[in-house]
Scaffold this active site. Structure first.
Site, PDB file in Angstrom:
ATOM      1  CG  HIS A 141      -2.003  -0.958   1.224  1.00 47.52           C
ATOM      2  ND1 HIS A 141      -2.873  -1.081   0.165  1.00 47.52           N
ATOM      3  CD2 HIS A 141      -2.378  -1.899   2.136  1.00 47.52           C
ATOM      4  CE1 HIS A 141      -3.740  -2.061   0.432  1.00 47.52           C
ATOM      5  NE2 HIS A 141      -3.458  -2.577   1.606  1.00 47.52           N
ATOM      6  CG  ASP A 178      -3.084  -8.016   0.565  1.00 49.04           C
ATOM      7  OD1 ASP A 178      -2.354  -8.326   1.535  1.00 49.04           O
ATOM      8  OD2 ASP A 178      -4.100  -7.304   0.679  1.00 49.04           O
ATOM      9  CG  HIS A 180      -6.833  -5.061   1.628  1.00 51.14           C
ATOM     10  ND1 HIS A 180      -6.213  -5.868   2.556  1.00 51.14           N
ATOM     11  CD2 HIS A 180      -8.107  -4.883   2.043  1.00 51.14           C
ATOM     12  CE1 HIS A 180      -7.087  -6.151   3.522  1.00 51.14           C
ATOM     13  NE2 HIS A 180      -8.239  -5.581   3.232  1.00 51.14           N
ATOM     14  CG  ASP A 266      -5.367  -9.669   3.038  1.00 50.72           C
ATOM     15  OD1 ASP A 266      -5.076 -10.158   1.938  1.00 50.72           O
ATOM     16  OD2 ASP A 266      -4.959  -8.555   3.418  1.00 50.72           O
TER      17      ASP A 266
END
Ligand code: ZN
Length: 367
Positions: A141, A178, A180, A266
């Site tokens: 991120h 991931d 996200h 995740d």
């Protein structure tokens, strides 16, 4: 040739801030012992599990030097690095969104990036067949000048710029599974045609306003960024279909010299920060697909860098399956949730919906 496995106890010592899950403590938000979901346990317990089963004896455990200032500065502006280092030297702080760190947090983040860099470097130098970096804090991120989503330095970007500077590789593909969006990695390589960035993620999870199909890179990098925003509830079959229908053809079209996976866990069915239905077998199967693609395209050169994944209990089993697959070891850790999660998989009607969704994304990317 072995699977190299990079870790460092000090990465588990990263911490800071006063959070209850993702909320700052205060007002009606009661303090919570576990703090942020990004806590050491998910990663430490993966290391513990591969030690307990003996899988670690079939890997090549390695240490790494921290990323240097010069290496970090190829991705992050000096202003950010200076502010991070100054706050880290004086007790810690918070420079972005949900990225608290304590005294010495800068050095731990540099170490985390160093694990990723060493993994990529060793695979390119041929001293490991493939490699896994148990990096913490995570990286995908982090924008050049703005840390967010638990990420303080962009580990994979630092690793890639480092091996490019050393002349070890030029064309590199990043596959980010991931749950996200890999917004930081996307931003770093936005205009770079030599680095293909692919992010599979839950549609509008985090960040809320990035990760759409229409974000395809800019300038010379137009077309070298592929977002695959999947609907909540995508399960084992949906993930494998997205990999087969979009990721593999995109990799073949790009022809990288090495494949780097931003390996978050995740998307697993029990993760508190995702709403997907992947299982340990999903991660095993995706790893196999990446290994086979690497065999075909780039002499097997494959590097996985640990990102998110917040179920302390389940992440270790997903990671074990990944490392079993990477190392072709016969040591198996049975997934204690396999039966339950098999029953939770989407039914044919939902799978058909996900299939149609994936077909639309593939068409948008010309695949
Ligand atoms: Zn994540």
């Amino acid at each position: 040739m072995t699977t190299a496995f990079y870790s460092d106890e000090r990465c588990f010592w990263h911490g800071g801030g006063n959070y209850a899950f993702t909320l700052p403590v205060g007002g009606l938000v009661q303090p919570l012992a576990g703090g942020l979901p990004e806590n050491p346990e998910t990663k430490r317990r993966l290391l513990n599990l591969i030690t307990a089963t003996g899988l670690i004896d079939h890997l090549s455990p390695r240490k790494a030097m921290p990323a240097t200032w010069e290496e970090m500065a190829r991705v992050h502006p000096e202003t950010y690095l200076t502010a991070f280092k100054a706050a880290s030297d004086t007790g810690g702080g918070e420079l972005g969104l949900r990225t608290p760190f304590g005294q010495g947090g800068f050095e731990i983040a540099a170490l985390s990036a160093g694990l990723a860099r060493a993994a990529l470097e060793d695979v390119l130098r041929g001293t490991a067949a493939n490699a896994y970096a148990l990096s913490r804090p995570p990286g995908h991120h982090c924008l050049p000048d703005w840390p967010n989503g638990f990420c303080l330095l962009n580990n994979i970007a630092i690793a890639i710029r480092s091996v490019q500077a050393a002349g070890l590789a030029r064309r590199i593909a990043v596959v980010d599974w991931d749950v996200h969006h890999g917004n930081g990695t996307e931003a770093v390589f936005w205009e770079d045609p030599d680095v293909l960035t692919i992010s599979l993620h839950q549609d509008r999870n985090y960040p809320l306003d990035t990760g759409g199909v229409e974000a395809r890179g800019g300038g010379a990098g137009l077309g070298a960024n592929l977002n695959v925003p999947l609907p909540p509830g995508t399960g084992h079959r949906g993930y494998l279909e997205a990999m087969a229908r979009i990721v593999l053809p995109a990799l073949h079209r790009f022809a990288p010299e090495v494949i780097v996976v931003a390996c978050g866990y995740d998307a697993a069915a029990v993760d508190p920060l995702g709403r997907m239905l992947a299982t340990a077998e999903t991660f095993r199967a995706m790893t196999r697909m990446m290994s086979e693609a690497a065999d075909t395209l780039c002499s097997g050169r494959l590097v996985l860098v640990h990102e998110g994944g917040y179920s302390e209990v389940y992440v270790p089993f997903c990671g074990h399956a990944v490392l079993e697959e990477m190392s072709a070891a016969t040591i198996h850790a049975a997934d204690p949730m396999a039966e339950t999660l098999a029953k939770r998989q989407p039914d044919a009607r939902l799978d058909a919906f996900v299939s149609g969704w994936i077909a639309e994304i593939a068409a948008a990317h010309g695949l």
